[in-house]
Design a protein around this motif. Structure first.
Motif, PDB file in Angstrom:
ATOM      1  N   ALA A 299       0.836  -1.199   0.000  1.00 57.23           N
ATOM      2  CA  ALA A 299       0.000   0.000   0.000  1.00 57.23           C
ATOM      3  C   ALA A 299       0.873   1.251   0.000  1.00 57.23           C
ATOM      4  O   ALA A 299       0.613   2.210  -0.726  1.00 57.23           O
ATOM      5  CB  ALA A 299      -0.925  -0.010   1.210  1.00 57.23           C
ATOM      6  N   ALA A 300       1.920   1.230   0.835  1.00 58.69           N
ATOM      7  CA  ALA A 300       2.840   2.366   0.867  1.00 58.69           C
ATOM      8  C   ALA A 300       3.559   2.511  -0.466  1.00 58.69           C
ATOM      9  O   ALA A 300       3.789   3.627  -0.941  1.00 58.69           O
ATOM     10  CB  ALA A 300       3.855   2.193   1.999  1.00 58.69           C
ATOM     11  N   LEU A 301       3.910   1.391  -1.090  1.00 56.40           N
ATOM     12  CA  LEU A 301       4.573   1.433  -2.388  1.00 56.40           C
ATOM     13  C   LEU A 301       3.657   2.036  -3.441  1.00 56.40           C
ATOM     14  O   LEU A 301       4.105   2.762  -4.329  1.00 56.40           O
ATOM     15  CB  LEU A 301       5.001   0.016  -2.802  1.00 56.40           C
TER      16      LEU A 301
ATOM     17  N   GLU B 259       9.879   0.807   7.675  1.00 57.04           N
ATOM     18  CA  GLU B 259       8.581   0.717   8.330  1.00 57.04           C
ATOM     19  C   GLU B 259       8.182   2.051   8.950  1.00 57.04           C
ATOM     20  O   GLU B 259       7.012   2.444   8.919  1.00 57.04           O
ATOM     21  CB  GLU B 259       8.584  -0.384   9.399  1.00 57.04           C
ATOM     22  N   LEU B 260       9.156   2.768   9.516  1.00 56.88           N
ATOM     23  CA  LEU B 260       8.845   4.050  10.125  1.00 56.88           C
ATOM     24  C   LEU B 260       8.389   5.052   9.068  1.00 56.88           C
ATOM     25  O   LEU B 260       7.457   5.840   9.299  1.00 56.88           O
ATOM     26  CB  LEU B 260      10.069   4.590  10.868  1.00 56.88           C
ATOM     27  N   ASN B 261       8.997   5.021   7.902  1.00 53.99           N
ATOM     28  CA  ASN B 261       8.571   5.920   6.831  1.00 53.99           C
ATOM     29  C   ASN B 261       7.163   5.586   6.352  1.00 53.99           C
ATOM     30  O   ASN B 261       6.428   6.468   5.883  1.00 53.99           O
ATOM     31  CB  ASN B 261       9.555   5.860   5.661  1.00 53.99           C
ATOM     32  N   GLN B 262       6.763   4.311   6.441  1.00 48.73           N
ATOM     33  CA  GLN B 262       5.380   3.946   6.117  1.00 48.73           C
ATOM     34  C   GLN B 262       4.412   4.596   7.098  1.00 48.73           C
ATOM     35  O   GLN B 262       3.309   4.996   6.728  1.00 48.73           O
ATOM     36  CB  GLN B 262       5.217   2.426   6.136  1.00 48.73           C
ATOM     37  N   VAL B 263       4.844   4.709   8.357  1.00 48.85           N
ATOM     38  CA  VAL B 263       4.006   5.378   9.358  1.00 48.85           C
ATOM     39  C   VAL B 263       3.815   6.840   8.969  1.00 48.85           C
ATOM     40  O   VAL B 263       2.687   7.354   8.948  1.00 48.85           O
ATOM     41  CB  VAL B 263       4.644   5.271  10.767  1.00 48.85           C
TER      42      VAL B 263
END
Length: 347
Positions: A91-93, A303-307
């Motif tokens: 989803a982030a991608l 993962e933090l950047n996805q947040v």
């Protein structure tokens, strides 16, 4: 037999697990309960499995006589969590790809357009140079023209941006001067000269270098030179913008880096803002209140950047066509705090 040596002898990373550091053992000797869900245990054949366990001490007549350890094989739970993480990454991608496509489209189109125009511009510049020479401009005059052209470029590079009204006024002044001096296509040349930062006093200065009969040819040469330089600048700045975006994506995704690393949280926040730049330009103001004294934090950078992406993307969606996105960082004891606030209607 020693229970720890049978089922709990190795850490998840493969290192030996001394019984003195075992949390089951510690709960026993300290007489307190514990719940752990990030370790492994081993079957009788040596096969490891992820485990969640609870350990509670047993007391009899005030004496610690043992403990009850209950554990669950959480292989299926871990697999489901990993599937969820992968889904979140996809989803982030998707958001990253959409933002990147939009951000890359403008500079890429600018490079393509400028490169196509530059081919014709170089031919026109060569023609203009031949016409200036044919008009009787000699070597000494050419040296003066080139020196002044370099001065014009340096001055334009350090000048403040000009608003549309002032630019239009300059064009009108240039048109009047060019028409008074019999220069053909005055309106077209005036636009190029004004954008290039040329004023009427610059043209009057050029008159002192060449014969008045060659002014038309010199003005055309100057316009063609400015146009070619402008196209080259467009290609350079657009290519730099593309390179910057690629570097942002590489930093954002933490490519070629270990999953866990020491990161500056502000880098991730800024990378995310750049990735979502096409949405922020829809009338959204961004305010930053960063505590740059926060030291690097060891964590999962991707993962933090996805947040950050999810929080900011949701905030932008809530605000619609305009609003204010405020980002604040500060230290609270041993913790780093990141606050992302929007002016939307809330949940």
């Amino acid at each position: 037999k020693q229970m720890h040596d049978l089922v709990h002898h190795t850490r998840p990373n493969g290192e030996p697990y001394p019984v003195e550091e075992c949390r089951i053992y510690k709960a026993f000797v300290e007489g307190r309960g514990t719940n752990v869900d990030d370790e492994v245990m081993f079957c009788s054949d040596g096969t490891p499995f992820p485990c969640e366990y609870w350990s509670y001490p047993i007391q009899r007549d005030g004496e610690l006589v043992g403990c009850v350890v209950t554990f669950n094989d959480i292989t299926d739970r871990k697999r489901a969590q990993e599937d969820l993480r992968q889904a979140e990454k996809m989803a982030a991608l998707g958001k990253l790809s959409a933002g990147l496509t939009h951000e890359l489209n403008n500079p890429a189109a600018a490079v393509d357009r400028a490169a196509a125009q530059l081919v014709g511009g170089i031919d026109s510049l060569q023609t203009a140079m031949i016409e200036v020479t044919t008009a009787g401009v000699g070597r000494d005059a050419w040296a003066e023209l080139r020196a002044r052209y370099q001065q014009y470029k340096a001055r334009a590079a350090g000048a403040e941006p000009v608003n549309a009204v002032e630019l239009s006024d300059r064009e009108d002044e240039l048109i009047d001067w060019l028409e008074d001096h019999g220069v053909e296509r005055a309106w077209e040349h005036a636009s190029t000269l004004a954008v290039g930062g040329i004023r009427t006093e610059d043209l009057e200065d050029l008159e002192t270098v060449v014969d008045p009969s060659a002014v038309d040819e010199v003005v055309r040469w100057l316009c063609e030179a400015l146009a070619v330089h402008g196209l080259a600048d467009t290609i350079t700045s657009s290519a730099r913008a593309i390179s910057d975006l690629v570097n942002v994506v590489k930093s954002y995704s933490h490519m070629d880096r270990a999953p866990v690393q020491d990161i500056d949280i502000h880098d991730g926040l800024e990378d995310t803002l750049k990735i979502l730049g096409h949405k922020l330009r829809q009338g959204i103001e961004v305010s930053r209140d960063y505590d740059r004294t926060i030291p690097p934090i060891r964590t999962f950078g991707t993962e933090l950047n996805q947040v950050w992406t999810n929080l900011m993307d949701n905030a932008i969606g809530a605000m619609g066509e305009g609003g204010r996105l405020a980002i604040r960082t500060y230290q609270d004891g041993e913790f780093a705090v990141v606050e992302i606030t929007d002016s939307g209607p809330g949940i």
